[in-house]
Design a protein around this motif. Sequence first.
Motif, short mmCIF file in Angstrom:
data_model
loop_
_atom_site.label_atom_id
_atom_site.label_comp_id
_atom_site.label_asym_id
_atom_site.label_seq_id
_atom_site.Cartn_x
_atom_site.Cartn_y
_atom_site.Cartn_z
N ARG A 193 43.40 -34.55 32.09
CA ARG A 193 43.64 -33.38 31.23
C ARG A 193 42.35 -32.87 30.61
NH1 ARG A 193 48.93 -36.07 28.37
NH2 ARG A 193 50.46 -35.46 29.97
N TYR A 194 41.49 -33.80 30.23
CA TYR A 194 40.21 -33.41 29.62
C TYR A 194 39.39 -32.55 30.58
CZ TYR A 194 35.34 -33.77 28.12
OH TYR A 194 34.03 -33.48 27.78
N TRP A 195 39.26 -32.98 31.84
CA TRP A 195 38.42 -32.25 32.78
C TRP A 195 39.07 -30.95 33.24
CZ3 TRP A 195 33.45 -33.02 33.07
CH2 TRP A 195 32.94 -34.27 32.69
N LEU A 196 40.39 -30.94 33.34
CA LEU A 196 41.07 -29.67 33.65
C LEU A 196 40.80 -28.65 32.55
CD1 LEU A 196 44.53 -30.91 34.99
CD2 LEU A 196 42.95 -29.40 36.22
N LYS A 197 40.94 -29.07 31.30
CA LYS A 197 40.73 -28.16 30.18
C LYS A 197 39.26 -27.80 30.03
CE LYS A 197 43.05 -30.69 27.14
NZ LYS A 197 43.70 -31.09 25.85
N ARG A 198 38.38 -28.74 30.32
CA ARG A 198 36.94 -28.45 30.24
C ARG A 198 36.57 -27.35 31.25
NH1 ARG A 198 32.22 -30.77 28.29
NH2 ARG A 198 30.38 -30.51 29.63
N GLY A 199 37.14 -27.45 32.45
CA GLY A 199 36.91 -26.41 33.45
C GLY A 199 37.51 -25.09 33.01
N TRP A 200 38.73 -25.14 32.51
CA TRP A 200 39.43 -23.93 32.05
C TRP A 200 38.60 -23.16 31.04
CZ3 TRP A 200 44.44 -21.57 32.32
CH2 TRP A 200 44.75 -20.74 31.26
N TYR A 201 38.10 -23.84 30.03
CA TYR A 201 37.32 -23.17 28.98
C TYR A 201 35.89 -22.85 29.42
CZ TYR A 201 41.13 -24.16 25.74
OH TYR A 201 42.36 -24.19 25.12
N GLY A 202 35.31 -23.68 30.29
CA GLY A 202 33.94 -23.46 30.72
C GLY A 202 33.81 -22.46 31.84
N ARG A 203 34.91 -22.28 32.60
CA ARG A 203 34.98 -21.26 33.65
C ARG A 203 34.01 -21.43 34.82
NH1 ARG A 203 38.89 -20.03 30.68
NH2 ARG A 203 39.60 -17.91 30.25
N GLY A 204 33.42 -22.60 34.99
CA GLY A 204 32.51 -22.75 36.12
C GLY A 204 32.00 -24.17 36.30
N PRO A 205 31.34 -24.45 37.43
CA PRO A 205 30.84 -25.79 37.74
C PRO A 205 29.83 -26.35 36.75
CG PRO A 205 30.87 -24.42 39.72
CD PRO A 205 31.10 -23.51 38.55
N GLN A 206 29.22 -25.48 35.95
CA GLN A 206 28.18 -25.94 35.01
C GLN A 206 28.73 -26.93 33.99
OE1 GLN A 206 29.50 -22.94 34.90
NE2 GLN A 206 30.09 -22.51 32.79
N VAL A 207 30.04 -26.98 33.81
CA VAL A 207 30.62 -27.92 32.84
C VAL A 207 31.29 -29.11 33.55
CG1 VAL A 207 30.99 -26.11 31.13
CG2 VAL A 207 32.84 -26.68 32.75
N CYS A 208 31.08 -29.22 34.84
CA CYS A 208 31.82 -30.19 35.65
C CYS A 208 30.98 -31.33 36.23
CB CYS A 208 32.55 -29.47 36.77
SG CYS A 208 33.78 -28.26 36.22
N ASP A 209 29.87 -31.64 35.62
CA ASP A 209 29.04 -32.74 36.13
C ASP A 209 29.63 -34.07 35.68
OD1 ASP A 209 27.17 -34.56 36.94
OD2 ASP A 209 25.56 -33.83 35.66
N THR A 210 30.63 -34.53 36.37
CA THR A 210 31.27 -35.81 36.04
C THR A 210 30.38 -37.00 36.35
OG1 THR A 210 32.32 -35.86 38.22
CG2 THR A 210 33.61 -34.92 36.40
N PHE A 211 29.36 -36.81 37.19
CA PHE A 211 28.50 -37.92 37.58
C PHE A 211 27.49 -38.28 36.50
CE2 PHE A 211 30.18 -36.13 41.46
CZ PHE A 211 30.62 -37.27 42.12
N SER A 212 27.32 -37.40 35.53
CA SER A 212 26.46 -37.70 34.39
C SER A 212 27.28 -38.03 33.14
CB SER A 212 25.54 -36.51 34.09
OG SER A 212 24.68 -36.23 35.17
#
Length: 263
Positions: free
Chosen positions: A237-256
């Motif tokens: 849920r955290y990453w789904l919402k993070r993407g929703w609000y961030g609107r792009g891959p720039q907020v999706c670096d799960t590897f860091s």
Amino acid sequence: MIRISLRTVAVAATAAAGVLSLTGTASASGTPARPVPTGQKALTRNPLYTAGAFETSRCTEPARRAGDLTTFRAYLDALFGCLRRTWSEEFHRAGLRFSPPRVRYITKGVYTGCTQYMASYLAGQYCPKNTTMWVLLDKEALSDPTGFDLFTVVTHEYGHYAQDRAGILAEFDRQSAKAGGKREANLNRRVELQAECFSGAFVGSVWRSLGRDRLDWDEQLKWVVGDRWHGTTRNIRYWLKRGWYGRGPQVCDTFSAPASRVA
């Protein structure tokens, strides 16, 4: 890597009985400004992370009729068109080459080239071996003409395709081959949670055009179920919402991301 629509996940590819349609690949336009990244850079310093948010765009959902395969295929064709436009623009800004995946709609389990498609619990699957996405349109899937689950399953799997094009899956495979136990599960969660974040970002970028109530999105979050390989319910849920609000891959670096966010 697969994603389950309220079911589970893995990886997949070629044709067999039950295949209904295929959209062909298209050549990328222009010359990429940079090669596909390799090594750890592909995971933590990928050009996609610097391409900015998705452009807010229009993506309508064609009406579906319960049990009508033709209307469901039209619905998915339209969605894949939206995904192609959005991700093509993002890859262009990142300086990376892009072309859409092959897509196959199936009505029962088939051998995909990566694995046997488990129709009993999979709703969508991406196979990097032949860059093919598989979407199950069985009786259960065709019974719900208004649900949003099919939409998010497809956007999640397209997220895996984006990872493949950006060099993320290749490095994930390389590291996973040498890992085991907890390390392997950790890597798998980071890949899956990033695909969730990519999915949330796309949904957020087209939400206003869908004509849906916010409750449709909240309902998707409500039914999320985590596991060892995909992350806890809370982190999905955290990453789904993070993407929703961030609107792009720039907020999706799960590897860091810290271990607590990919547990």
